[in-house]
Design a protein around this motif. Structure first.
Motif, PDB file in Angstrom:
ATOM      1  N   ASN A   1       0.839  -1.202   0.000  1.00  0.00           N
ATOM      2  CA  ASN A   1       0.000   0.000   0.000  1.00  0.00           C
ATOM      3  C   ASN A   1       0.873   1.252   0.000  1.00  0.00           C
ATOM      4  O   ASN A   1       0.606   2.229  -0.717  1.00  0.00           O
ATOM      5  CB  ASN A   1      -0.907   0.019   1.235  1.00  0.00           C
ATOM      6  CG  ASN A   1      -1.962  -1.070   1.199  1.00  0.00           C
ATOM      7  OD1 ASN A   1      -2.274  -1.614   0.146  1.00  0.00           O
ATOM      8  ND2 ASN A   1      -2.517  -1.384   2.354  1.00  0.00           N
ATOM      9  N   ASP A   2       1.919   1.252   0.826  1.00  0.00           N
ATOM     10  CA  ASP A   2       2.820   2.408   0.897  1.00  0.00           C
ATOM     11  C   ASP A   2       3.546   2.627  -0.422  1.00  0.00           C
ATOM     12  O   ASP A   2       3.689   3.766  -0.886  1.00  0.00           O
ATOM     13  CB  ASP A   2       3.846   2.210   2.017  1.00  0.00           C
ATOM     14  CG  ASP A   2       3.241   2.377   3.398  1.00  0.00           C
ATOM     15  OD1 ASP A   2       2.054   2.762   3.487  1.00  0.00           O
ATOM     16  OD2 ASP A   2       3.944   2.121   4.392  1.00  0.00           O
ATOM     17  N   LEU A   3       4.019   1.551  -1.026  1.00  0.00           N
ATOM     18  CA  LEU A   3       4.725   1.691  -2.305  1.00  0.00           C
ATOM     19  C   LEU A   3       3.814   2.278  -3.370  1.00  0.00           C
ATOM     20  O   LEU A   3       4.239   3.104  -4.190  1.00  0.00           O
ATOM     21  CB  LEU A   3       5.279   0.335  -2.757  1.00  0.00           C
ATOM     22  CG  LEU A   3       6.371  -0.281  -1.888  1.00  0.00           C
ATOM     23  CD1 LEU A   3       6.764  -1.651  -2.422  1.00  0.00           C
ATOM     24  CD2 LEU A   3       7.596   0.631  -1.796  1.00  0.00           C
ATOM     25  N   ARG A   4       2.557   1.868  -3.365  1.00  0.00           N
ATOM     26  CA  ARG A   4       1.612   2.412  -4.349  1.00  0.00           C
ATOM     27  C   ARG A   4       1.341   3.894  -4.086  1.00  0.00           C
ATOM     28  O   ARG A   4       1.252   4.696  -5.009  1.00  0.00           O
ATOM     29  CB  ARG A   4       0.313   1.598  -4.337  1.00  0.00           C
ATOM     30  CG  ARG A   4       0.485   0.186  -4.879  1.00  0.00           C
ATOM     31  CD  ARG A   4      -0.836  -0.530  -5.116  1.00  0.00           C
ATOM     32  NE  ARG A   4      -1.540  -0.807  -3.874  1.00  0.00           N
ATOM     33  CZ  ARG A   4      -2.710  -0.300  -3.544  1.00  0.00           C
ATOM     34  NH1 ARG A   4      -3.306   0.577  -4.352  1.00  0.00           N
ATOM     35  NH2 ARG A   4      -3.296  -0.627  -2.422  1.00  0.00           N
ATOM     36  N   LEU A   5       1.204   4.258  -2.810  1.00  0.00           N
ATOM     37  CA  LEU A   5       0.981   5.661  -2.474  1.00  0.00           C
ATOM     38  C   LEU A   5       2.191   6.528  -2.817  1.00  0.00           C
ATOM     39  O   LEU A   5       2.070   7.594  -3.436  1.00  0.00           O
ATOM     40  CB  LEU A   5       0.671   5.803  -0.990  1.00  0.00           C
ATOM     41  CG  LEU A   5      -0.785   5.596  -0.549  1.00  0.00           C
ATOM     42  CD1 LEU A   5      -0.874   5.591   0.971  1.00  0.00           C
ATOM     43  CD2 LEU A   5      -1.680   6.683  -1.128  1.00  0.00           C
ATOM     44  N   LEU A   6       3.376   6.077  -2.409  1.00  0.00           N
ATOM     45  CA  LEU A   6       4.587   6.872  -2.628  1.00  0.00           C
ATOM     46  C   LEU A   6       4.897   7.067  -4.110  1.00  0.00           C
ATOM     47  O   LEU A   6       5.523   8.050  -4.494  1.00  0.00           O
ATOM     48  CB  LEU A   6       5.771   6.205  -1.931  1.00  0.00           C
ATOM     49  CG  LEU A   6       5.717   6.160  -0.397  1.00  0.00           C
ATOM     50  CD1 LEU A   6       6.858   5.315   0.157  1.00  0.00           C
ATOM     51  CD2 LEU A   6       5.759   7.569   0.189  1.00  0.00           C
TER      52      LEU A   6
ATOM     53  N   ILE B   1       8.653   8.253  -5.258  1.00  0.00           N
ATOM     54  CA  ILE B   1       9.497   7.186  -5.799  1.00  0.00           C
ATOM     55  C   ILE B   1       8.913   6.724  -7.124  1.00  0.00           C
ATOM     56  O   ILE B   1       7.761   7.043  -7.460  1.00  0.00           O
ATOM     57  CB  ILE B   1       9.605   5.984  -4.832  1.00  0.00           C
ATOM     58  CG1 ILE B   1       8.223   5.351  -4.602  1.00  0.00           C
ATOM     59  CG2 ILE B   1      10.250   6.398  -3.512  1.00  0.00           C
ATOM     60  CD1 ILE B   1       8.267   4.060  -3.802  1.00  0.00           C
ATOM     61  N   ASN B   2       9.712   5.974  -7.867  1.00  0.00           N
ATOM     62  CA  ASN B   2       9.273   5.404  -9.136  1.00  0.00           C
ATOM     63  C   ASN B   2       9.408   3.890  -9.064  1.00  0.00           C
ATOM     64  O   ASN B   2      10.494   3.371  -8.781  1.00  0.00           O
ATOM     65  CB  ASN B   2      10.126   5.933 -10.294  1.00  0.00           C
ATOM     66  CG  ASN B   2      10.243   7.448 -10.264  1.00  0.00           C
ATOM     67  OD1 ASN B   2       9.258   8.155 -10.409  1.00  0.00           O
ATOM     68  ND2 ASN B   2      11.459   7.943 -10.045  1.00  0.00           N
ATOM     69  N   LEU B   3       8.316   3.182  -9.295  1.00  0.00           N
ATOM     70  CA  LEU B   3       8.385   1.728  -9.399  1.00  0.00           C
ATOM     71  C   LEU B   3       8.788   1.361 -10.820  1.00  0.00           C
ATOM     72  O   LEU B   3       8.412   2.055 -11.770  1.00  0.00           O
ATOM     73  CB  LEU B   3       7.032   1.100  -9.063  1.00  0.00           C
ATOM     74  CG  LEU B   3       6.403   1.458  -7.710  1.00  0.00           C
ATOM     75  CD1 LEU B   3       5.139   0.636  -7.492  1.00  0.00           C
ATOM     76  CD2 LEU B   3       7.378   1.255  -6.579  1.00  0.00           C
TER      77      LEU B   3
ATOM     78  N   PRO C   1       0.938   0.137 -10.770  1.00  0.00           N
ATOM     79  CA  PRO C   1       1.771  -0.579  -9.793  1.00  0.00           C
ATOM     80  C   PRO C   1       1.313  -2.026  -9.631  1.00  0.00           C
ATOM     81  O   PRO C   1       0.855  -2.450  -8.570  1.00  0.00           O
ATOM     82  CB  PRO C   1       1.558   0.232  -8.511  1.00  0.00           C
ATOM     83  CG  PRO C   1       0.160   0.749  -8.625  1.00  0.00           C
ATOM     84  CD  PRO C   1      -0.033   1.036 -10.094  1.00  0.00           C
ATOM     85  N   VAL C   2       1.442  -2.795 -10.708  1.00  0.00           N
ATOM     86  CA  VAL C   2       0.810  -4.116 -10.751  1.00  0.00           C
ATOM     87  C   VAL C   2       1.461  -5.129  -9.810  1.00  0.00           C
ATOM     88  O   VAL C   2       0.784  -6.043  -9.322  1.00  0.00           O
ATOM     89  CB  VAL C   2       0.790  -4.668 -12.191  1.00  0.00           C
ATOM     90  CG1 VAL C   2      -0.131  -3.835 -13.070  1.00  0.00           C
ATOM     91  CG2 VAL C   2       2.198  -4.721 -12.791  1.00  0.00           C
ATOM     92  N   ILE C   3       2.759  -5.001  -9.553  1.00  0.00           N
ATOM     93  CA  ILE C   3       3.405  -5.974  -8.668  1.00  0.00           C
ATOM     94  C   ILE C   3       2.907  -5.809  -7.229  1.00  0.00           C
ATOM     95  O   ILE C   3       2.470  -6.790  -6.611  1.00  0.00           O
ATOM     96  CB  ILE C   3       4.941  -5.873  -8.756  1.00  0.00           C
ATOM     97  CG1 ILE C   3       5.421  -6.132 -10.198  1.00  0.00           C
ATOM     98  CG2 ILE C   3       5.582  -6.864  -7.795  1.00  0.00           C
ATOM     99  CD1 ILE C   3       5.028  -7.479 -10.762  1.00  0.00           C
TER     100      ILE C   3
END
Length: 475
Positions: A299-304, A315-317, A333-335
């Protein structure tokens, strides 16, 4: 036209009568009936490779113990051991065909194992499959055992295998976050609480926290695994050891330790150990904990990474596939989204395990098949999710340091650092005016003559704020 040739059959019999079984099948009549009775998930028990291998380990140890105690001749024992060795090496797993969900507390899975091992052992002895006068699935392969001690023991061994693989996956993920934490150590950003600006920190600290929380669960998983080392093999039907000879429990456990390489031990109370599934509940709880924490991180990675222009954009995934069939250039952010869904599945499995464990009655829990399937599926899903998140997401994450620093310079949350010097009331007034006017905290503090330039430089240094006394700078 000529009628199609009928496939060769062999006739076997059981409690209910005779049935024809395909002549080339390694399974027998008990397995055949189970396949007919439980057309539920369409998933055969053979998909759980670790469980099939564990069953072979149990049967091999039992054959060696029965040989040592004079109950099984060397020829049959050696053939059973050789057949089990082949299964442990990966052969014949497609012959484990009963459904993962079944009535009978795992009896059908145990019967399936007994029949496959018996028929392969018969071949090794030079006899045809189904020649049970020479070597019998129950009289010889299942000797001194019951489903109620052989099956739970195999499940515990299989879960040990799965837990070990997940520990490796968690360690790899934590290491990947640690690498990013070190790379992002100089990148200052604003922390947030309740989705509102809080105080400064570094992106390295944020990723270091991801690493720490994942690494915590490596040990939690090891703790749960240690509970699985206690087995009830030798207790037979209800833990009294009926039909097992003296010294069998200790002898078979010693052989099983050697076969598996695990420090297994016989439970002190075999009656209790035959119905107790507390270790499974404990493991399930740890797996749910891991799932919840991984989902929170995702959830945090998707928000950031939200944006790229109108979100947080910190950040960039790594882009791994096109994100839309209608919006050109969109990347999703599919992963992390996939790992979120794994977490939901694992949380559901925990509910299943809880209900099945509670439903046990008297001297046996009849619902161990769904417990085993749920736990093995959760372990496999989480292991694959860790690898996918590591390899296809975390290792490729990059930061936007200029954007992050700009956020810090404009943030009102930095006023928190002034509280000890100018007081909460004055700091609140500065924050309110900054929010209303868009002016900076620095400008307003100087205008009100609350602090000097030198004091502000020291107190509002983002690096100083992020690395407050006592706060570790690296994960």
């Amino acid at each position: 036209m000529r009628a199609p040739a009928t496939a060769p059959q062999r006739t076997e019999h059981d409690l209910l009568g005779e049935r024809d079984v395909p002549a080339g099948a390694y399974y027998g009549v008990h397995t055949l009936r189970a396949v007919e009775n439980f057309p539920l998930t369409g998933t055969p028990v053979g998909v759980h490779t670790a469980l099939v291998v564990a069953l072979a380990c149990v049967k091999q140890a039992a054959a060696l113990a029965n040989r040592d105690l004079g109950l099984l001749d060397h020829g049959r024992a050696d053939a059973i051991v050789r057949a089990c060795g082949e299964i442990r090496a990966g052969r014949l797993h497609d012959a484990f065909v009963v459904d993962v969900l079944q009535g009978g507390a795992g009896t059908s899975t145990n019967m399936n194992a007994n029949e496959v091992i018996a028929n392969r052992a018969l071949e090794l002895l030079g006899h045809p499959r189904g020649d049970y006068d020479e070597l019998h699935p129950l009289e010889h392969v299942n000797l001194s055992q019951s489903t109620n001690d052989a099956y739970p023991t195999a499940v515990r061994i299989a879960l040990q295998t799965g837990a070990g693989e997940l520990r490796d996956g968690l360690t790899g993920l934590a290491d990947a976050f640690s690498v990013k934490a070190a790379a992002f150590a100089p990148v200052v950003k604003m922390g947030r609480t309740q989705l509102q600006d809080a105080v400064p920190m570094t992106l390295g600290q944020e990723f270091g926290a991801f690493a720490a929380t994942v690494r915590e669960d490596v040990e939690r998983l090891a703790e749960a695994g240690r509970l699985l080392l206690e087995i009830n093999l030798g207790g037979t039907a209800i833990g009294t050891g009926l039909n097992a000879p003296d010294r069998y429990a200790g002898t078979v456990c010693a052989h099983l330790r050697e076969v598996t390489g695990l420090p297994l031990r016989t439970a002190p109370d075999l009656v209790e150990a035959t119905w107790d599934v507390g270790a499974f509940v404990q493991l399930s709880g740890v797996l749910k904990r891991i799932a919840v924490k991984l989902s929170k991180i995702c959830n945090d990675l998707r928000l950031l990474s939200s944006g790229p222009r109108t979100g947080l954009g910190e950040i960039n995934l790594p882009p791994v596939q096109a994100g839309s069939s209608i919006m050109p250039g969109k990347v999703n952010p599919v992963i992390p989204e996939a790992v979120n869904q794994v977490a939901y599945r694992v949380i559901g499995h925990d509910t299943t395990v809880t209900l099945a464990a509670e439903a046990g009655q008297l001297q046996l829990n009849a619902f161990e098949p769904v417990i085993a399937h749920s736990l093995l599926d959760s372990l496999a899903l989480l292991t694959r999710a860790c690898a996918t998140l590591t390899e296809r997401c975390v290792t490729g994450i990059t930061a936007n340091p200029d954007h992050l620093r700009s956020n810090v310079d404009r943030a009102i949350g930095t006023v928190t650092a002034l509280n000890p010097v100018i007081g909460y009331t004055a700091a609140t007034g500065v924050a309110a005016e900054a929010l209303a006017t868009g002016r900076s905290i620095r400008a307003l503090v100087l205008e009100r003559a609350l602090l000097t330039e030198e004091q502000l430089d020291r107190l509002l240094s983002p690096e100083n704020l992020a690395f407050a006394t006592g706060a570790p700078q690296t994960p």
